[in-house]
Design a protein around this motif. Structure first.
Motif, PDB file in Angstrom:
ATOM      1  N   ALA A 173      -7.764  -0.677   0.179  1.00 39.08           N
ATOM      2  CA  ALA A 173      -7.479   0.659   0.705  1.00 39.08           C
ATOM      3  C   ALA A 173      -5.974   0.883   0.839  1.00 39.08           C
ATOM      4  O   ALA A 173      -5.467   1.973   0.562  1.00 39.08           O
ATOM      5  N   GLY A 174      -5.252  -0.160   1.270  1.00 41.09           N
ATOM      6  CA  GLY A 174      -3.809  -0.036   1.383  1.00 41.09           C
ATOM      7  C   GLY A 174      -3.145   0.161   0.039  1.00 41.09           C
ATOM      8  O   GLY A 174      -2.230   0.989  -0.110  1.00 41.09           O
ATOM      9  N   LEU A 175      -3.598  -0.574  -0.979  1.00 40.79           N
ATOM     10  CA  LEU A 175      -3.022  -0.424  -2.318  1.00 40.79           C
ATOM     11  C   LEU A 175      -3.314   0.956  -2.895  1.00 40.79           C
ATOM     12  O   LEU A 175      -2.462   1.562  -3.545  1.00 40.79           O
ATOM     13  N   LEU A 176      -4.506   1.470  -2.644  1.00 36.16           N
ATOM     14  CA  LEU A 176      -4.860   2.796  -3.151  1.00 36.16           C
ATOM     15  C   LEU A 176      -4.097   3.905  -2.434  1.00 36.16           C
ATOM     16  O   LEU A 176      -3.985   5.019  -2.958  1.00 36.16           O
ATOM     17  N   SER A 177      -3.583   3.618  -1.225  1.00 33.66           N
ATOM     18  CA  SER A 177      -2.834   4.644  -0.489  1.00 33.66           C
ATOM     19  C   SER A 177      -1.443   4.875  -1.065  1.00 33.66           C
ATOM     20  O   SER A 177      -0.814   5.894  -0.764  1.00 33.66           O
TER      21      SER A 177
END
Length: 287
Positions: A173-177
């Motif tokens: 989720a952090g990488l996709l943000s």
């Protein structure tokens, strides 16, 4: 009415600027507060007047076996969380890779370890010798599984690998943000995918990753209590051993609960400081 407000009042309407605003009395809030305070008072009274020997709580709070148990709890939480982070980052990167085989393996791992109870995984690792009597690398090293799968190692694998499945979703989720333009900018200056992740993407994703990861670590401290089923000597297991001998069940459970609360109370402000550190750049950018 002052000259400054004359132009603000439309023709044909009264000036209401001098009227006092009536404050609404929130009776529902007051009633809820009274009920909550009354319930807490009854709860405190029940524990104070119940059949609890509070002297035992104070006496066993700092006995060596309990203190060693909380040390083992924190040690296991740190080690299992570290293993979970390493696995989680690797799996998150695999989930985002264009390679369909790696994506499938990562998705299957996450599905398996998030879909089965932690206590079941602990028992499976601890009893691995029933399936594989001997483990090792053929021709290089081998050992009896019953000797390798100690309570510590079984708990580490059970908790750490399970945590890796949840951590992978947090990291993903952090990488996709991070905006897709950051990936493209890294490619234009000749960076490879892994180099871009390490030097550009992950540092920006940390502000999204840190808050849930901190909560996961606090949860891990309490999840270590499940390792008592495989005889790992954490604080709850040691408290159980004591109350099996003296029958002071509630007193020893309160002792364990107080120690868990103490550890969480220390970790919570540390988590907040870490969140602020990674959010400083964002705050300056918005200002």
């Amino acid at each position: 009415m002052s000259d400054g407000t004359i132009g603000l009042v439309a023709a044909g309407f009264d000036d209401l600027s001098e009227l006092e605003t009536a404050r609404r009395t929130h009776w529902g809030r007051w009633a809820a507060a009274v009920l909550i305070v009354a319930a807490l008072a009854l709860l405190v009274r029940a524990f104070a007047q119940g059949q609890i020997e509070w002297d035992y709580v104070g006496r066993f709070l700092t006995v060596p076996v309990i203190v060693s148990g909380i040390v083992a709890t924190v040690e296991m939480a740190v080690c299992a969380m570290a293993l979970g982070i390493v696995i989680g980052v690797a799996v998150a990167i695999m989930r985002l890779t264009p390679n369909p085989v790696l994506r499938g393996v990562a998705a299957g791992y996450t599905w398996l370890f998030r879909g089965t109870p932690v206590i079941l995984q602990l028992l499976l690792w601890f009893n691995l010798a029933l399936v594989f009597p001997t483990i090792g690398i053929p021709g290089v090293w081998s050992a009896r599984a019953v000797d390798v799968m100690t309570p510590f190692f079984a708990a580490l694998l059970g908790l750490g690998i399970n945590q890796g499945a949840y951590t992978s979703e947090v990291v993903r989720a952090g990488l996709l943000s991070v905006d897709q333009g950051q990936y493209e900018a890294a490619q234009t200056i000749g960076m490879g995918r892994l180099q871009a992740l390490r030097r550009i993407i992950l540092p920006q994703a940390m502000r999204v990753i840190i808050p849930p990861l901190g909560n996961e670590f606090i949860g891990m401290v309490k999840t270590t209590s499940l390792a008592s089923v495989i005889q790992y000597p954490e604080v709850l297991h040691n408290a159980e051993n004591i109350y099996y001998a003296n029958s002071r069940v509630i007193e020893l459970l309160i002792v364990a609960g107080l120690w868990y609360l103490a550890v969480v109370s220390v970790l919570t402000p540390l988590q907040m400081l870490l969140e602020r550190r990674f959010a400083r750049g964002v705050a300056r950018g918005r200002g």
